[in-house]
Design an enzyme around this catalytic site. Structure first.
Site: not given
Ligand code: NAD
Length: 477
Positions: A153, A251, A285, A382
């Site tokens: 993001n 975070e 977030c 969220e």
């Molecule tokens: P996701 O939960 O699969 O991934 C979130 C992030 O974590 C991605 O950047 C992904 O590359 C990374 N990730 C996933 N599995 C990982 C692992 N095993 N080890 C290390 N990194 C890993 O979900 P998504 O579809 O990419 O994003 C959806 C949700 O993630 C959103 O609904 C939101 O809640 C959350 N999100 C939060 C933030 C934030 O700034 N806190 C940023 C991006 C996404």
């Protein structure tokens, strides 16, 4: 116009590496669905080389005088400023946000490197003076090699926060930014390399996230893990870190409440809310999401927010007239849609939006929903998308109970002209950051982080530097 770079590479021990038999990830433009490039993914052998590099890099970089480290990090900031337009264009092409937002994000990264360059000089310890010439010293030392995982993001900004603080503290770092948005983070890494950060001190890898995180966290070389992303992935990484008792900064997600009191400046509050909610298509977030509005202004607020929202122009982020771009990847419109449809089915009123836009790209219309039932999924999970939820309240204690009812605790906001109300709300909100009459809560010199399941640790301010330092007590007799 800036062309997208098709030769994407990662960086280990001073060399940029490409395909050469490795698996690839397809990078997609979220506004058009077009394939932009193929990103090579690191293998376990590549990761082992990166680990060996940061082990060497920690020994040499932590021994560099803090003023010399600061000079190099200021140079990184200068290069980011020089290259802002190019990095921002890559960011918009692969992530979707409007180009003005991309330029703002990249420019903020220069500020982050400048801030931590100087803050590292202030990592003072303490001297405890004892009788008869004895002393105890409290020393702050870099914790060791870091593994940093940052999401799509704010790919440039979140990689910068982790890298700048870690390098300033004297740590070496392996950074794994998201696979969806590699060109902007590769361009950031090029600034780090060109500024003179030694080859072994900073590594850049992409890969299958679960494989990369398991591999790096299992290594005894890594002493600290910093992650920004979703709550479930954060919990998973925490469990992996438990085995090696590794320091972590987490975070994670949020579901920010906004308490809007009768006595606020209504027009100003509405303008700020409509502007902030749809930044980065709501994929933030700390995005304001649950608007609890006091009875006296509830109807006027709902009408005013819906009217402003309907005017937000949605389109390709490269078009300077676009106020909001597409969602960042093809998973997001479906996820947002499912939450909105559940709310609609449970009786919520869709005041504007509530559907995808067009057949090309990941566009979803900016959406305002009022009278959302408490049991709607979107009131509890969220949305991470362009959706504002509105519910009425009568008394402050009732609003605070609603604000604090979820396991999240990242950001909270309130709008009131009554100082006592402002103080009581700021004290009572169970969050890491409060915006009072403002949504601006992120700056390099202030701690950024959450409580409850939103995580722990801070990324800005002296607290952000401290998360890469360990404390040692030396007793001198
Ligand atoms: P996701 O939960 O699969 O991934 C979130 C992030 O974590 C991605 O950047 C992904 O590359 C990374 N990730 C996933 N599995 C990982 C692992 N095993 N080890 C290390 N990194 C890993 O979900 P998504 O579809 O990419 O994003 C959806 C949700 O993630 C959103 O609904 C939101 O809640 C959350 N999100 C939060 C933030 C934030 O700034 N806190 C940023 C991006 C996404």
């Amino acid at each position: 116009m800036t062309a997208y770079p098709t030769d994407l590479k990662f960086y280990i021990a001073g060399s940029w590496r490409s395909g050469e038999g490795r698996d690839h990830h397809q990078v997609i433009n979220p506004a058009t669905g077009a394939v932009l490039a193929e990103l090579p993914l690191a293998t376990p052998d590549d990761l082992d080389e990166a680990l060996a590099a940061v082990e060497r890099g920690f020994k040499s970089w932590s021994a560099v005088d803090v003023n010399a480290r600061a000079a190099i990090l200021h140079k990184v900031a200068d290069l980011i400023r020089e290259r802002t337009d190019t990095i921002a264009a890559y960011l918009t092409m692969e992530q979707g946000k409007p180009i003005a937002e991309s330029k703002g994000e990249v420019a903020s990264c220069a500020g982050v490197f400048d801030y931590f360059a100087e803050e590292a000089k202030r990592a003072y310890g303490r001297v405890l003076v004892r009788p008869t010439g004895q002393r105890s010293l409290v020393l702050k030392q870099p914790i060791g090699p870091v593994a940093a995982f940052s999401p799509w993001n704010f790919p440039v900004s979140l990689m910068s926060k982790k890298m700048a603080a870690a390098l300033a503290a004297g740590c070496s770092i392996i950074s794994k930014p998201p696979e969806e948005t590699p060109a902007c983070t590769i361009a950031l890494m090029q600034c780090v390399v060109d500024a003179g950060v030694p080859a072994d001190a900073a590594q850049l890898v992409y890969g299958v996230p679960d494989m990369v995180s398991r591999h790096l966290i299992a290594s005894p070389i890594i002493r600290k893990v910093s992650f920004t992303g979703s709550v479930p992935v954060g919990k998973h990484l925490l469990k992996l870190c438990a085995d090696g008792v590794k320091r972590t900064t987490m975070e994670l997600g949020g579901h920010a409440p906004v308490l809007v009191f009768d006595d606020c400046d209504l027009e100003k509050t509405l303008d700020m809310a409509a502007f902030t909610k749809f930044r980065n298509a709501g994929q933030i977030c700390i995005s304001p999401t649950r608007f609890y509005v006091q009875d006296g202004i509830y109807e006027a607020f709902a009408k005013g927010l819906a009217e402003r929202t309907a005017k937000v122009k949605v389109g390709d982020g490269l078009d300077i007239d676009s106020g909001m771009g597409p969602l960042a990847n093809e998973r997001r419109p479906g996820a947002v849609s499912a939450l909105v449809e559940d709310a609609r089915a449970k009786g919520a009123k869709i005041l504007t939006g509530g559907e995808r836009q067009g057949n090309v790209g990941n566009f979803y219309r900016p959406t305002v929903i009022s009278d959302v039932p408490m049991d709607a999924d979107i009131m509890n999970n969220e949305p991470f998308g362009p959706v504002a939820l509105i519910r009425p309240f009568s008394r402050m204690d009732e609003a605070l109970e609603q604000a604090n009812r979820l396991p999240f605790g990242l950001a909270g906001y309130a709008f009131t002209q009554n100082l006592r109300t402002a103080n009581l709300v700021a004290d009572a909100m169970e969050v890491g950051m409060v915006g009072m009459n403002s949504f601006a809560i992120s700056s390099p010199d202030a701690p950024f982080g959450g409580v409850k399941e939103s995580g722990f640790g801070s990324e800005g301010g002296p607290e952000g530097l401290d998360s890469y330092l360990v404390t040692k007590a030396v007793h001198m007799y």
